[in-house]
Design a protein around this motif. Sequence first.
Motif, short mmCIF file in Angstrom:
data_model
loop_
_atom_site.label_atom_id
_atom_site.label_comp_id
_atom_site.label_asym_id
_atom_site.label_seq_id
_atom_site.Cartn_x
_atom_site.Cartn_y
_atom_site.Cartn_z
N GLU A 73 0.72 -1.27 -0.27
CA GLU A 73 -0.04 -0.13 0.00
C GLU A 73 0.89 1.10 0.13
N ILE A 104 -1.68 -2.68 -5.22
CA ILE A 104 -2.32 -3.94 -4.71
C ILE A 104 -3.01 -4.72 -6.07
N PHE A 105 -4.19 -4.13 -6.36
CA PHE A 105 -4.79 -4.64 -7.59
C PHE A 105 -4.68 -3.57 -8.71
N ARG A 150 -7.07 -0.60 -6.99
CA ARG A 150 -7.96 -0.94 -5.93
C ARG A 150 -7.43 -2.22 -5.08
N GLY A 151 -8.14 -2.28 -3.95
CA GLY A 151 -8.03 -3.66 -3.47
C GLY A 151 -7.45 -3.23 -1.76
N PHE A 163 -9.61 5.33 -0.37
CA PHE A 163 -10.88 4.63 -0.33
C PHE A 163 -11.83 5.43 0.30
N ARG A 199 -12.99 1.15 -5.99
CA ARG A 199 -13.22 0.42 -7.09
C ARG A 199 -12.78 0.96 -8.32
N GLY A 243 -17.27 1.65 -8.12
CA GLY A 243 -17.97 1.66 -6.75
C GLY A 243 -18.72 2.69 -6.30
N PRO A 278 -19.23 -6.77 -8.13
CA PRO A 278 -17.90 -5.56 -7.89
C PRO A 278 -17.69 -5.14 -6.46
N THR A 279 -18.56 -4.89 -5.72
CA THR A 279 -18.35 -4.29 -4.35
C THR A 279 -19.17 -4.99 -3.39
N ASP A 308 -12.63 -10.84 -3.99
CA ASP A 308 -12.29 -10.04 -5.12
C ASP A 308 -13.02 -8.68 -4.99
N PRO A 309 -14.27 -8.64 -4.66
CA PRO A 309 -15.11 -7.41 -4.59
C PRO A 309 -14.47 -6.37 -3.55
N ALA A 310 -14.73 -4.95 -3.75
CA ALA A 310 -14.23 -3.93 -3.12
C ALA A 310 -15.09 -4.21 -1.66
N PRO A 311 -14.33 -3.71 -0.57
CA PRO A 311 -14.84 -3.69 0.80
C PRO A 311 -16.27 -2.72 0.97
N ALA A 336 -4.41 -9.90 -0.75
CA ALA A 336 -4.91 -8.69 -0.45
C ALA A 336 -6.65 -9.20 -0.27
N THR A 395 -9.40 -8.08 2.60
CA THR A 395 -10.81 -7.47 2.74
C THR A 395 -11.56 -8.37 3.61
#
Lengths: 333, 970
Positions: free
Chosen positions: A137, A143-144, A161-162, A183, A192, A210, B486-487, B516-519, B546, B550
């Motif tokens: 980070e 990260i992604f 993201r991530g 974020f 995202r 997102g 996605p999230t 994989d989805p965003a938190p 990663a 999450t």
Amino acid sequence: MRFRLFVLIAVLALFAAPGAWSIWGRRASHGPEIEFRVARAWGLPGAQPGQMNLPRAILPAPDGSIYVIDRSGHVQRFSCDGALAACWRLPAWQSGTPTGVCFDAQGGLVVADCHYARLLFYTPDGQFERQFGEYGEAPGQMIFPTGVALGPDGALYVTERGGRDRVQKFSPDGAFLQEWGGFGDQPGQFMRPMGLAFDDRGRLWVADAGNHRLQIFDTEGNVLRAFGQRGKAPGEFDYPYDVAAGPGGVMLVVEYGNNRVQFVSPGGASLGVLGAAGREPGQFASPWGVAVDKDHLVWVADTLNNRLQAIEVDWKRLIEEGRMKDKGQRTTD
Amino acid sequence: MELRFTSTVWLLLLVPAVVYVWAMGWRLATLGKARRLTVLLLRTLLFACLILALAGMEASRTNDDLAVMFAVDASDSIPQELREYSLVFVQKALEQMGRKDRAGILLFGGDASIERNPQPQDPQGKLEKFESVPDRTQTNIADAVRLAMAALPADAKKRIVVLSDGNETTGQAEEAARAAAANHIALDVVPLRYQYRNDVILDKVVVENQVSVNEPFDVSVYVESPADTKGKLHIFRDRQLVATQDVTLEGGKKNRFVLPEQVKDSGFHTYSAQIEVPGDVNPENNTAGSFTMAQGEPRVLYVEGGPLEENRLVAMLRAEQVQCDLIPPENFPHDPAELQSYNSIVFSNVPASAVTRGQMQLIERVVHDLGIGFIMIGGEQGFGAGGWQDTPVEEALPVSMEIKHKKVLPQGALVLVLHTMEIPEGEYWGREIAIAALNVLSSRDLFGALAYIYPGGEQWLVPLQPAEDKAAMRRAIHGANNGDMPTFQPTMQMAYDKLKACNASVKHIVIISDGDPAPPSPSLLQAMRDAKITVSTVHIAGHGPADQSTMKKVADEGGGRYYQVANNQELPQIFVKEAAVVRKSLIFEEPFKPIVQSESEALVGIGRDEYPILRGYVGSEPKDLADVPLITDKKDPLLAHWRYGMGKTAAFTSDARMRWAAEWFSWNKMAKFWSQIVRWSLRAQSSRNLQMTTTIDQGQGKVVVDAVDDEGKFLNFLNYTARVITPEYKSDPLEFRQTGPGRYEATFPVNQVGSYLVSAEAKGEGGFDDLISGGTSLAYSPEFQSRASNDALLRKLREIGHGRELGETSFVFDHNLPSGAAPRPLWPALTAMALLLLLMDIFMRRVLVDWAMVKAGLAAAGRWIASWRPRRRVVEREERMEALLGAKRQAIETKEAETVRGALPDRGDLLEQLDRIEPEEDLAAAASEPSSAGSKAPREKPSAAAADEKKPEGDSFTSKLLEAKKRAKR
């Protein structure tokens, strides 16, 4: 006699009404649909070379061919009609495959290898040259990485993201230059962030999936605009996954959640949408990528349908409309 | 286009029909010639259509397309080189494909799976290797052929190419080949030939199923060898090597080696043998085994769900001469044969998630069919609180986990967030975990499931509601088109909103995802904590460190548990455990004194008031036929027991640990209480009157029981109730037949590798009733028993399927097949056509069309549409009438005026003449004026001219008047 005539006309009208409604009525209820023509739709599902398995990243090449990266870990170059010209495998793909790819200043490929925290550099015919990036980070780590774009200043801009959802700026040989983001849902923050692209004024557009919005930055990371919310109406977005630059400053956004492509003027006004959920040509299923080639064809990575579609639109009209709509707005940039 | 008829006999009617039609033509004499001819033709056509329809005319489109399905045998009997040969063969064959040919591939073994659907040649796509993995322990050619038939398209010529060694172990390939032939599908074979000259096979190990401790018995080993050779024979008892012999094998016959043996401990013992021959091609079939039971003191398997060192009951039982083996739940056996050593099983405070569903089924089977006892002792993880609802174990117990009679029960609410798209077989696992979780919930608990669905987005698969119709909920989850999420934010927000609003005492969310989805946003997580909603996360097939963070972060912040799953089989248990969180409401943790409700042999010698208090128990509901000697102060069962099949089971809903039974440990009768219950549940010992031997021969299991009475005389005419438990924990009935004095035999099918347990109860005259059990095991799959490929079967299949034998140089995509297109019946179209012709016939005969009128009508219509002034016309007519009348009057006045000047004939004549001039003519003339080119105009002119001509010799006066009239009109 008159009465009979009247009855005849009434019956004819009754029969003609459904037809008329189907042609005009439905169109009216769908809002500003852009007229388009599907020039090409091809793709055979499968994991073998020449086939596509959930294509997500596309990049039209200057010679008319197009690069496709899909879930089977292949980078393939197809002619615009779908004939395979080149195919090579990424070094690793089991954990996930890239969604971002762009050309660098020398014309080679830069692939944002999403699940392996690195950028991969290839020659146009697939020779691996180098890579950089490490997991983390801290500034300069990633990260992604989801998207990569070459800026007008020659730097590589990478969305990520991530962990720390942000945009980072690197020099072509991997030296960290700058980062911004975080974020969240405030302007300047991301949830995202996916694809990114530069417009003809050198501004950076980022698809903030997102948050269901687009954000425009300058090359220093200052937020110029943040607009959009979740929805189906024009001007609203549902998981915008990729941005591309069209001619005349018009920008395109592919919406994963709305299964469509939306056109946006340089000032951020919506110029209309095209596409809907489905399998027919002109319809999309969870599309992940959009790009515009040198002939101004709009290419869409129609992911769940395992194919690519190339769409023709009337750019002149879109550009005109864009100018008109932007004139009516205050310009802040 | 090919035309065919299903019943050509009807076509004979054609000629008589035509004759009839034309002969009856005289009836049409009244019609004109042209019309008559038309009607006759129509009728001929009509009859022809009807007759063709009756004859069942069908059109089939001849299609020259060829579709070929390759069925590749991937079972264990195929040697490696031949598997590679199959791949190369298919690759080469694909290159031969015509441009419009289609080819598909399927792999088969015990089952068949499609590698590639029939599709045209893909110039870029080269077949690199076969990806599908069917069940390799069997060969089922019939299923493969049937699957190929289903996969081939209907509208092409079809071939199936079978690449196999012909050693089918299950299924009827010939039947399937016949079905293919009936559907015009050609069946080609590519024989994969091999022959093991040096294959030594260890056929079986035979040992008596029940022996006594320290009594000698024989272990027999049977070995087959094609040729004379020498080798080493190893014998293992309980997986320990006990003997090694150098042996000489005679080729071509069954070699038998006998080893005298005896065992020192009671219980279950396995014997296996291994033959080692240098140069043996196929070592897989060199081992076999069996097992035996040595009778002795009864033993109990005690499974402790908590820390083993804290267990105090086992020591007590041992002191009471009850032999106990204490194990944790993870050591519970999977092999049915291992449980044979025990006469009863005790589960103490073990949650359902600690054992697999298969093990639960095993317990239920051995209790029901083998008579082994089972006792469940509670604790905070036992009974309903441990998630034992709807399990096979619950079926065996005398109580059920759902409490129906209580009116007020706090409910729990559980929401699943499913993101299973990237998980291999994600749909299947999504369903399985939902089933596992739903089973734990009662119908009063709330359940909901969320997912991201294409094309709609985040939505409730099952909106949060009481879990009453569980089957419908399972269906809703199964049918969902799971997309890539996605999230987590929207789904968690939706779960939070509904959970916050609902009225449950325990609220829990479980997320299953690949990470994989965003938190979700920190504010949402905080809001959940504030609303006391806990979140656990189950992380599968992670993408890297990663995602871990999450999902781990969400579980940590959510106050739940984080699971990282490597093997998907663990999933249902995890979800049972998580769902049980919601069921904590079943525990009643208050002190109470046990109440004796009825007598029981387990409670002999303990007075009603002697029971110390207990500090808690798990609620349950007694089943109808169960005995419930002890109840709690709330009238819920404390101790219940009953007979289940051949065995006995008991349930004690409090615990036997310090948590709830602290006062009992200082009670002098606790040991008596427990040892009595355990002894009550023990399986009955079998006498030595029955001896059982179980073997496997030629794919069949065979059980032989010898029965003698206490004096050694043969026992005849015994009736048997017997069952066999298969390696898949299924229980099938066994039929015994008496085959000799005191000798009874039964057979059962053997398809799976593993242990088969047999239990038989024999009843006879004089109250004879004895129970014996035994079994045997199949060490290697039938795939390894074949020494050579089965050319004969392949040849038979090829003949039935009218196919060819293909080799390396064959041209696979030969188009020389009859067309396979299914013909389309044409009778609907023909009948419709006949109807239409009938209508036309009637029209032609009955309707007289005046063509002149039609023409006129059309012309008028044309003019009328062009004019489009209907009202004006009428007005004009009236105006014209007025004008005419006016002209008439004027003419009369003029005439009167002229009469003054000259002599006139009789005024009346003139008037008459004037009146005689028909107003219609004039009106028609008037009408023709405004229209530009009326066809009547030329007509009027001649008649007007004629009128003029008619009256030249008449009164010039009259003509003058007429002229004056005409002038006035203009």
